[in-house]
Scaffold this motif. Structure first.
Motif, PDB file in Angstrom:
ATOM      1  N   HIS A  47       0.967  -1.194  -0.136  1.00 44.11           N
ATOM      2  CA  HIS A  47       0.236  -0.120  -0.217  1.00 44.11           C
ATOM      3  C   HIS A  47       0.467   1.064  -0.162  1.00 44.11           C
ATOM      4  CE1 HIS A  47      -3.696   2.779   0.612  1.00 44.11           C
ATOM      5  NE2 HIS A  47      -2.601   3.405   1.477  1.00 44.11           N
ATOM      6  N   ALA A  48       2.016   1.130   0.665  1.00 46.97           N
ATOM      7  CA  ALA A  48       2.905   2.923   0.740  1.00 46.97           C
ATOM      8  C   ALA A  48       3.675   3.039  -0.588  1.00 46.97           C
ATOM      9  CB  ALA A  48       3.996   2.323   2.276  1.00 46.97           C
ATOM     10  N   THR A  50       2.114   1.735  -3.655  1.00 44.45           N
ATOM     11  CA  THR A  50       1.713   2.084  -4.351  1.00 44.45           C
ATOM     12  C   THR A  50       1.192   3.657  -4.346  1.00 44.45           C
ATOM     13  OG1 THR A  50       0.622   0.120  -4.695  1.00 44.45           O
ATOM     14  CG2 THR A  50      -0.895   1.149  -5.652  1.00 44.45           C
ATOM     15  N   ARG A  51       0.686   4.195  -2.735  1.00 42.17           N
ATOM     16  CA  ARG A  51       0.858   5.969  -3.293  1.00 42.17           C
ATOM     17  C   ARG A  51       1.555   6.337  -3.503  1.00 42.17           C
ATOM     18  NH1 ARG A  51      -1.604   6.844   2.950  1.00 42.17           N
ATOM     19  NH2 ARG A  51       0.428   5.802   3.748  1.00 42.17           N
ATOM     20  N   ARG A  52       3.032   6.003  -2.810  1.00 42.12           N
ATOM     21  CA  ARG A  52       4.604   6.690  -3.208  1.00 42.12           C
ATOM     22  C   ARG A  52       4.775   6.516  -4.354  1.00 42.12           C
ATOM     23  NH1 ARG A  52       7.696  10.187  -0.512  1.00 42.12           N
ATOM     24  NH2 ARG A  52       9.534  10.206  -0.806  1.00 42.12           N
ATOM     25  N   ASP A  54       2.647   6.543  -6.398  1.00 42.70           N
ATOM     26  CA  ASP A  54       1.744   7.544  -8.150  1.00 42.70           C
ATOM     27  C   ASP A  54       1.919   8.817  -6.977  1.00 42.70           C
ATOM     28  OD1 ASP A  54      -0.915   8.125  -8.553  1.00 42.70           O
ATOM     29  OD2 ASP A  54      -1.709   8.845  -6.923  1.00 42.70           O
ATOM     30  N   GLY A  55       2.625   9.200  -6.188  1.00 43.12           N
ATOM     31  CA  GLY A  55       2.639  10.866  -6.115  1.00 43.12           C
ATOM     32  C   GLY A  55       3.827  11.085  -6.492  1.00 43.12           C
ATOM     33  N   ARG A  71      -4.307   5.094 -10.048  1.00 42.02           N
ATOM     34  CA  ARG A  71      -4.117   3.829  -8.969  1.00 42.02           C
ATOM     35  C   ARG A  71      -4.902   3.323  -9.355  1.00 42.02           C
ATOM     36  NH1 ARG A  71      -2.711   6.737  -3.401  1.00 42.02           N
ATOM     37  NH2 ARG A  71      -3.314   4.517  -2.849  1.00 42.02           N
ATOM     38  N   ASP A  86      -1.178  -1.479 -10.308  1.00 38.30           N
ATOM     39  CA  ASP A  86      -0.363  -1.010  -9.143  1.00 38.30           C
ATOM     40  C   ASP A  86      -1.276   0.677  -9.176  1.00 38.30           C
ATOM     41  OD1 ASP A  86      -1.214  -2.451  -7.221  1.00 38.30           O
ATOM     42  OD2 ASP A  86       0.179  -3.319  -8.271  1.00 38.30           O
ATOM     43  N   VAL A  87      -0.056   1.425 -10.652  1.00 33.42           N
ATOM     44  CA  VAL A  87      -0.159   3.282 -10.867  1.00 33.42           C
ATOM     45  C   VAL A  87       0.285   2.690 -12.572  1.00 33.42           C
ATOM     46  CG1 VAL A  87       1.310   5.160 -10.073  1.00 33.42           C
ATOM     47  CG2 VAL A  87       1.589   3.862  -8.542  1.00 33.42           C
TER      48      VAL A  87
END
Length: 276
Positions: A47-48, A50-52, A54-55, A71, A86-87
Motif C-alpha cells: 500500500h505504501a 503504491t501510494r508513494r 503514484d505521488g 492508481r 497499481d499505478v
C-alpha cells in the motif's frame, strides 16, 4: 497467482455485469475470456509503495500536459483484456475529471508492486497482455521485500530489460520525462529506506512456466525442446522469461536461440532438425 473465478470463458458483457456486483475492495481482471479476482491493498508495504509511486509520478508530470497518473481503482483496457494496475500513466490527452469515468484505454507507463500471490501472474500472462498496448513504453516491477526494481523499456519492435538495485540507481521513464531515485521510492518502507541490497533475487519461474509463456508467444514447445527446458536451472529460467517477453517477431529457431542458454544450443540444433 490470483484466483480465477468459476465464471470462466465469458464475454465482455458478462464480465461488466460481474464488475457491477463485485464486493467492496475486489477487482476483477479479464484476460482471454477468463476472470481473475484481485484484492485492493495487500500488505502495508504494498500500500505504501503504491501510494508513494503514484505521488512521485504525479508531481513530476508536466503541469497542463497530456499525461495523467492513476492508481489501482482505475481500470485499464488493453485490447479485449481489462486490468487494474497499481499505478499507470496515460498520455491520451483527453481524460478529464469525471465521476462516471471508470476505465482508460491507453497507458504509456505501467507500474506493478509485486506480491507473492500475484508475482508470476504479473510477470507472465499479464505482462504479455500489456505488450498489446500500442502506447506502452515502460513496464515496471517493484519489489516490496527488498530494494529491487525491474523495468522493461520499449525499443523499436522489442523491449530492453533493466535491473535496478544500486543505492544511487534511478528509474528513468523517459517517455513521460519522469526520473525516480530508488531512495525516494523506498523511503516509505523503513527497513528498506537506506540499506543497499545486492542479493541475488529469485523469481517464481521454472521450466513449466518458461514453456507456458513460450506457448503464449506462439512458439512450439515440442517434446525435444521441452526436455531441454527441464535442464535449465532457476537463474536460466528467469533469463529465459526476460528474453521471451522482449522477443520481437523472429523466426522460431532464432527465438529459441535467444531464449535458451548457450550451453543448450547444440541440443537445440538437434531438436530443430527433428522438427523438420
Amino acid at each position: 497467482m490470483p484466483a480465477a473465478r468459476r465464471d470462466a470463458f465469458i464475454d465482455l458483457d458478462a464480465y461488466d455485469r460481474l464488475c457491477e456486483t463485485a464486493e467492496e475492495g475486489e477487482r476483477l481482471e479479464y484476460i482471454d475470456g477468463r476472470v481473475f479476482r484481485m484484492m485492493v491493498g495487500g500488505s502495508t508495504a504494498h500500500h505504501a509503495l503504491t501510494r508513494r509511486l503514484d505521488g512521485l509520478v504525479a508531481e513530476r508530470l508536466a503541469p497542463g500536459g497530456p499525461c495523467a497518473s492513476f492508481r489501482e481503482t482505475m481500470r485499464l483496457e488493453a485490447g479485449t483484456a481489462r486490468f487494474y494496475p497499481d499505478v499507470f500513466v496515460s498520455c491520451r490527452g483527453d481524460i478529464a475529471p469525471d465521476p462516471d469515468t471508470r476505465s482508460v484505454a491507453s497507458a504509456t507507463v505501467i507500474i506493478e508492486v509485486l506480491s507473492p500471490s500475484t508475482e508470476a501472474y504479473d510477470r507472465g500472462r499479464k505482462w504479455l497482455a500489456y505488450q498489446a498496448l500500442p502506447d506502452l513504453r515502460h513496464f515496471v516491477l517493484v519489489a516490496q521485500d527488498q530494494r529491487r526494481i525491474e523495468a522493461y523499456h520499449r525499443e523499436g519492435a522489442g523491449w530492453r530489460y533493466e535491473l535496478l538495485q544500486a543505492p544511487d540507481a534511478v528509474l528513468r521513464l523517459d517517455a513521460v520525462a519522469v526520473h525516480l531515485r530508488l531512495d525516494a521510492i523506498y523511503a516509505v518502507v523503513p527497513m528498506l529506506a537506506t540499506a543497499s541490497d545486492d542479493r541475488p533475487f529469485s523469481v517464481p519461474f521454472g521450466p513449466a512456466q518458461v514453456a507456458g509463456i513460450a506457448g503464449l508467444k506462439g512458439l512450439d514447445v515440442s517434446g525435444a525442446i521441452e526436455k531441454l527446458l527441464t535442464e535449465m536451472d532457476a537463474e536460466e529460467c528467469a533469463a529465459a522469461v526476460a528474453a521471451l517477453v522482449g522477443l520481437a517477431d523472429l523466426p522460431p529457431e532464432e527465438s529459441w536461440r535467444a531464449v535458451l542458454p548457450q550451453r543448450l544450443h547444440r541440443g537445440l540444433d538437434e531438436a530443430l532438425r527433428g522438427m523438420l
